[in-house]
Design a protein around this motif. Structure first.
Motif, PDB file in Angstrom:
ATOM      1  N   ASN A   4     -44.287   9.104 -16.404  1.00 31.87           N
ATOM      2  CA  ASN A   4     -43.231   9.617 -15.522  1.00 31.87           C
ATOM      3  C   ASN A   4     -43.182   8.780 -14.240  1.00 31.87           C
ATOM      4  N   LYS A   5     -42.182   9.038 -13.416  1.00 35.38           N
ATOM      5  CA  LYS A   5     -41.975   8.245 -12.191  1.00 35.38           C
ATOM      6  C   LYS A   5     -43.184   8.305 -11.260  1.00 35.38           C
ATOM      7  N   ARG A   6     -43.755   9.492 -11.128  1.00 36.00           N
ATOM      8  CA  ARG A   6     -44.917   9.651 -10.245  1.00 36.00           C
ATOM      9  C   ARG A   6     -46.081   8.803 -10.750  1.00 36.00           C
ATOM     10  N   ASP A   7     -46.379   8.878 -12.048  1.00 39.45           N
ATOM     11  CA  ASP A   7     -47.480   8.097 -12.617  1.00 39.45           C
ATOM     12  C   ASP A   7     -47.244   6.605 -12.458  1.00 39.45           C
ATOM     13  N   SER A  40     -37.774   8.756  -2.665  1.00 37.00           N
ATOM     14  CA  SER A  40     -38.458   9.126  -3.904  1.00 37.00           C
ATOM     15  C   SER A  40     -39.970   9.139  -3.709  1.00 37.00           C
ATOM     16  N   LYS A  43     -40.921  12.147  -1.945  1.00 37.97           N
ATOM     17  CA  LYS A  43     -40.721  13.316  -2.807  1.00 37.97           C
ATOM     18  C   LYS A  43     -42.010  13.624  -3.578  1.00 37.97           C
ATOM     19  N   HIS A  44     -42.723  12.575  -3.968  1.00 41.00           N
ATOM     20  CA  HIS A  44     -43.954  12.744  -4.743  1.00 41.00           C
ATOM     21  C   HIS A  44     -45.209  12.837  -3.863  1.00 41.00           C
TER      22      HIS A  44
END
Length: 188
Positions: A4-7, A40, A43-44
């Motif tokens: 995912n984007k966070r990872d 972004s 956001k995380h």
């Protein structure tokens, strides 16, 4: 499974922090290097320190998984695994992207022992010490706690020497010293 984007952000940030350091890497640089917008990113992770902690957790997982698996591949005995760790280090030192230990760097950049980043770095070393002590106990060392500490000390010194000096063979020199310590710990 697709990350995912966070990872993906954590993985990319890990590369940048490892290459450039923590204090030298600002959020603006991370935005450019990772291709993730500031919005972004925030956001995380509310702060850069939260991102550093996530990167350290990933590095800990990746390094310990690799290191412990590699020493088991190199030897099937506890005593042999204590020594094989230095062969694994030698492999790591020869990698093009080797820049030393991220946890040593974190401890040096965040020296307050209560700082969460320092605590995270110390936990990585504690887990390695625990593993070395377990191996020393299984090998039959008279004082497994002491031998575990000695092996960790040699490992850490080899890493620093590999970063700073080109005139030594730190992994092999530390391996020879570890063998002397192991032989003494098993004698008698």
């Amino acid at each position: 499974m697709r990350p995912n984007k966070r990872d993906e952000l954590v993985r990319k940030a890990l590369e940048v922090f490892y290459r450039d350091g923590f204090h030298a890497t600002g959020m603006d640089k991370l935005v450019v290097e990772t291709g993730v917008s500031k919005t972004s990113m925030y956001k995380h992770f509310r702060t850069k320190e939260e991102l550093i902690l996530a990167a350290l957790r990933l590095r800990d997982e990746n390094f310990r998984n690799w290191f412990l698996r590699r020493i088991e591949e190199l030897s099937n005995t506890p005593a042999g695994q204590l020594i094989a760790g230095f062969d694994a280090l030698g492999e790591w030192f020869r990698e093009d992207k080797f820049r030393g230990c991220m946890f040593i760097k974190a401890g040096a950049e965040y020296q307050d022992k209560d700082h969460p980043i320092h605590v995270q770095a110390a936990e990585h070393k504690r887990l390695l010490l625990e593993h070395f002590t377990r191996l020393a106990r299984a090998a039959g060392a008279r004082d497994p706690e002491r031998l575990g500490c000695q092996i960790l000390l040699l490992k850490e010194g080899a890493i620093v020497t590999a970063v700073l000096l080109n005139s030594c063979e730190p992994a092999q020199d530390a391996k020879a010293a570890a063998q002397v310590l192991l032989d003494a710990a098993l004698a008698g």
